[in-house]
Design an enzyme around this catalytic site. Structure first.
Site, mmCIF file in Angstrom:
data_model
loop_
_atom_site.group_PDB
_atom_site.id
_atom_site.type_symbol
_atom_site.label_atom_id
_atom_site.label_comp_id
_atom_site.label_asym_id
_atom_site.label_seq_id
_atom_site.Cartn_x
_atom_site.Cartn_y
_atom_site.Cartn_z
ATOM 1 N N LYS A 193 0.842 -1.199 0.000
ATOM 2 C CA LYS A 193 0.000 0.000 0.000
ATOM 3 C C LYS A 193 0.880 1.253 0.000
ATOM 4 O O LYS A 193 0.670 2.179 -0.764
ATOM 5 C CB LYS A 193 -0.914 -0.031 1.229
ATOM 6 C CG LYS A 193 -1.826 1.153 1.345
ATOM 7 C CD LYS A 193 -2.753 0.972 2.523
ATOM 8 C CE LYS A 193 -3.502 2.261 2.820
ATOM 9 N NZ LYS A 193 -4.369 2.125 3.985
ATOM 10 N N GLU A 199 10.899 -4.602 3.909
ATOM 11 C CA GLU A 199 10.980 -6.000 3.484
ATOM 12 C C GLU A 199 10.583 -6.150 2.015
ATOM 13 O O GLU A 199 11.242 -6.838 1.233
ATOM 14 C CB GLU A 199 10.040 -6.866 4.337
ATOM 15 C CG GLU A 199 10.420 -6.970 5.803
ATOM 16 C CD GLU A 199 9.757 -5.921 6.680
ATOM 17 O OE1 GLU A 199 9.481 -4.806 6.165
ATOM 18 O OE2 GLU A 199 9.528 -6.201 7.866
ATOM 19 N N GLY A 246 -4.627 -2.178 5.203
ATOM 20 C CA GLY A 246 -3.871 -3.306 4.654
ATOM 21 C C GLY A 246 -4.467 -4.650 5.034
ATOM 22 O O GLY A 246 -4.641 -5.543 4.192
ATOM 23 N N ARG A 247 -4.821 -4.813 6.304
ATOM 24 C CA ARG A 247 -5.314 -6.118 6.757
ATOM 25 C C ARG A 247 -6.769 -6.361 6.374
ATOM 26 O O ARG A 247 -7.324 -7.414 6.680
ATOM 27 C CB ARG A 247 -5.101 -6.266 8.267
ATOM 28 C CG ARG A 247 -5.671 -5.140 9.101
ATOM 29 C CD ARG A 247 -5.171 -5.177 10.537
ATOM 30 N NE ARG A 247 -5.604 -4.024 11.308
ATOM 31 C CZ ARG A 247 -4.978 -2.852 11.367
ATOM 32 N NH1 ARG A 247 -3.873 -2.667 10.668
ATOM 33 N NH2 ARG A 247 -5.445 -1.864 12.108
ATOM 34 N N GLU A 332 -3.535 -6.603 15.293
ATOM 35 C CA GLU A 332 -3.108 -5.282 14.804
ATOM 36 C C GLU A 332 -4.278 -4.292 14.920
ATOM 37 O O GLU A 332 -4.080 -3.105 15.121
ATOM 38 C CB GLU A 332 -2.597 -5.365 13.362
ATOM 39 C CG GLU A 332 -1.648 -4.224 13.003
ATOM 40 C CD GLU A 332 -0.950 -4.393 11.666
ATOM 41 O OE1 GLU A 332 -1.621 -4.298 10.627
ATOM 42 O OE2 GLU A 332 0.274 -4.595 11.649
ATOM 43 N N HIS A 363 -2.142 -33.214 18.915
ATOM 44 C CA HIS A 363 -0.948 -33.962 19.343
ATOM 45 C C HIS A 363 0.172 -33.020 19.765
ATOM 46 O O HIS A 363 1.316 -33.428 19.855
ATOM 47 C CB HIS A 363 -0.498 -34.883 18.206
ATOM 48 C CG HIS A 363 -1.570 -35.845 17.800
ATOM 49 N ND1 HIS A 363 -1.731 -37.080 18.395
ATOM 50 C CD2 HIS A 363 -2.589 -35.736 16.893
ATOM 51 C CE1 HIS A 363 -2.769 -37.696 17.854
ATOM 52 N NE2 HIS A 363 -3.313 -36.893 16.946
ATOM 53 N N LYS A 472 10.324 0.001 13.460
ATOM 54 C CA LYS A 472 10.808 0.293 12.096
ATOM 55 C C LYS A 472 11.799 1.447 12.128
ATOM 56 O O LYS A 472 12.841 1.419 11.458
ATOM 57 C CB LYS A 472 9.634 0.680 11.185
ATOM 58 C CG LYS A 472 8.659 -0.425 10.884
ATOM 59 C CD LYS A 472 7.586 0.097 9.920
ATOM 60 C CE LYS A 472 6.403 -0.824 9.827
ATOM 61 N NZ LYS A 472 5.317 -0.308 9.009
HETATM 62 O O1 F6P Z 1 3.912 -2.780 9.620
HETATM 63 C C1 F6P Z 1 2.561 -2.988 9.592
HETATM 64 C C2 F6P Z 1 1.979 -2.742 8.239
HETATM 65 O O2 F6P Z 1 1.826 -1.393 8.026
HETATM 66 C C3 F6P Z 1 0.660 -3.475 8.104
HETATM 67 O O3 F6P Z 1 -0.398 -2.803 8.661
HETATM 68 C C4 F6P Z 1 0.580 -3.668 6.637
HETATM 69 O O4 F6P Z 1 -0.358 -4.629 6.292
HETATM 70 C C5 F6P Z 1 2.004 -4.063 6.318
HETATM 71 O O5 F6P Z 1 2.776 -3.274 7.191
HETATM 72 C C6 F6P Z 1 2.446 -3.866 4.904
HETATM 73 O O6 F6P Z 1 2.337 -2.532 4.518
HETATM 74 P P1 F6P Z 1 2.427 -2.121 3.001
HETATM 75 O O7 F6P Z 1 1.293 -2.745 2.288
HETATM 76 O O8 F6P Z 1 2.366 -0.629 2.991
HETATM 77 O O9 F6P Z 1 3.749 -2.626 2.467
#
Ligand code: F6P
Length: 506
Positions: A193, A199, A246-247, A332, A363, A472
């Site tokens: 987003k 990452e 995002g979620r 979250e 188990h 972060k």
């Molecule tokens: O670090 C949390 C977060 O902002 C989440 O809420 C989100 O889903 C994820 O990182 C990824 O964010 P983006 O879609 O901006 O890469």
């Protein structure tokens, strides 16, 4: 509604029930196995094995009414700024149906339709290409929803593509994945987003360089400029918007991988399952509203009985990623302790959400569910009709689901304390008629709305996530010192000691 007032009400009801075993509730009200069950389309939920009786339910429903849950749901779908710390709407419902009346909702519906046309055009082009493998590069909400849906709905897959997910910044993940792929036959979809997530940018760079051909690079982002600057052809950037969290975003172009996996029809069906729950949530009186019952059950276990953990136990291998997905959705969204007015919430909010797929987890951790010192509430989720031709396996799976539920609730007395099962472990039993795009969409939407309604009662923001920012920022500050042994050590003594140890050992 004052928090202390509804907490007092719950405390009063809980005092009656805390020592009341589930077996006694079943004797008091023999009809509860049926009267405390609700069905919406392919989704059935039975709350008879929750430690809640009739008067407690009435009190809970009054609390929901006092907290104006119906109005809150309407505000959500109309596009009011329910994400109040960022002054944003949370219009995931506009991605899956024409619900909501406000101009913001209508504009969002139009944007969603236009985006869907572009999704289809890009999907068609990919289907016609020689690409066989799609890599979804994203993390958090840009990974967990699509990953779950693709995995869960593999029996409904068009089978045209192999879909892979790359989320972790750990280079082993990329290395292992790329060893199995061929650049000429692969395409990467960078889903972010913000298009600023460390990452995703690192893994995206790795993929971009490995692919060597920008025509194999796609993106989904609300930051189209950044995606273009990264090297994704403008025609291959699908939109996201600040009015979707995002979620809550798998229904948008973030679900491009889902569309590629299960086809346009499957993606439509996923949306229609969710839209059915949206309508149910909006149009059904509180007492018969499954979303409301689900949310109130969570409130009861957390704020009346004081349980601070909740297990998600799907009895279907294809739902094994559901606990991880719901972990982000719930923790979250509800992992907050400050109200809208800046004051402390004044009661417990999110429980620790965890889980695993049955029968495997029987188990491993079920011992603790049955005989541990803590009561660990749970949702057990089964699927009535499987998509395989091995009836003996399925019968065993269902027998185990039913057996565990019964054992958790009723226990079994023994003179030998080590062989005694106390029972009285509250849980909900859910059944899907089958695992289809519709039923999965319905299940996820049920949880989205349940999470939101809990946030309304607690007066917290279900759509921000300020808690993840500090780590972060510190990581960004530490990065130069981690990458360069001659750089000064950080000022925090423990971090400095640890980094010194890393430097001495590498
Ligand atoms: O670090 C949390 C977060 O902002 C989440 O809420 C989100 O889903 C994820 O990182 C990824 O964010 P983006 O879609 O901006 O890469």
């Amino acid at each position: 509604m004052q928090t202390s007032a509804w907490l007092d009400t719950l405390a009063f009801e809980a005092a009656r029930l805390l020592d009341r075993p589930l077996t006694a509730l079943a004797v008091d009200d023999p009809g509860r196995s049926r009267s405390l069950a609700w069905r919406v389309g392919p989704l059935y939920a039975n709350y008879a094995r929750q430690r809640i009786d009739g008067p407690a339910w009435q009190a809970l429903l009054q609390i929901a009414d006092g907290a104006r849950w119906p109005q809150a749901l309407q505000a959500l779908v109309d596009g009011e700024p329910v994400n109040f710390t960022e002054q944003r709407a949370a219009l995931h419902t506009a991605l899956r149906g024409e619900i909501g009346n406000g101009p913001a909702a209508r504009a969002a519906q139009q944007q969603a339709l236009a985006a869907r046309e572009r999704i289809e055009a890009l999907a068609d082009a990919l289907i016609a290409s020689e690409v066989t493998d799609i890599v979804n590069v994203g993390i958090g909400g840009s990974d967990l929803g699509p990953r779950l849906a693709v995995d869960a709905l593999r029996d409904h897959g068009a089978g045209r593509f192999r879909i892979h997910f790359l989320s972790n910044v750990d280079g082993h993940a990329a290395q292992h994945l790329l060893a199995t792929l061929e650049p000429r036959r692969s395409a990467a979809v960078l889903v972010s987003k913000s298009f600023g997530t460390q990452e995703t940018l690192l893994n995206g760079t790795l993929l971009r360089d490995w692919l060597g051909d920008p025509r194999h690079l796609y993106a989904v982002s609300a930051n189209v400029e950044r995606a273009a600057a990264f090297g994704v052809p403008a025609a291959q950037v699908l939109p996201m918007w600040d009015w979707v969290g995002g979620r809550y975003s798998l229904w948008s172009a973030v679900g491009f991988a889902i569309r590629l996996a299960i086809g346009a029809d499957g993606f439509d069906r996923l949306h229609s399952g969710a839209a059915m729950i949206d309508r149910h949530a909006l149009q059904t009186p509180l007492a018969d509203n499954l979303v409301v019952r689900q949310a109130l059950t969570s409130i009861w276990n957390r704020n009346a009985l004081g349980y601070d953990s909740h297990a998600i136990l799907p009895y279907d291998e294809r739902l094994r990623l559901l606990p991880a997905y719901l972990q982000q959705l719930t923790m979250e969204s509800l992992g907050k302790s400050v109200r809208r007015d800046g004051l402390p919430v004044g009661c417990g909010t999110v429980p620790v959400l965890w889980g695993g797929a049955g029968t495997d987890c029987q188990h491993s951790f079920f011992q603790a569910l049955h005989q541990g010192t803590d009561t660990l509430p749970a949702d057990l989720i089964g699927v009535v009709r499987p998509d395989h031709a091995h009836p003996d396996n399925h019968h065993a799976l269902l027998a185990n689901l039913l057996a565990q539920s019964e054992a958790l609730a009723n226990g079994s007395a023994s003179d030998d304390p080590h062989r005694h099962y106390p029972g009285n472990r509250p849980h909900t039993l859910m059944l899907l008629d089958a695992l289809t795009p519709e039923s999965l969409g319905a299940l996820l939407a049920l949880h989205e709305h349940s999470v939101y309604l809990q946030s309304v009662l607690w007066q917290i923001d279900a759509f921000d996530q300020w808690g993840v920012e500090l780590g972060k920022t510190i990581a960004g500050r530490l990065l130069p010192a981690v990458g360069d042994d001659s750089a000064a050590l950080p000022s925090d003594p423990v971090t400095a000691e640890l980094l010194g140890e890393i430097r001495r050992r590498r």
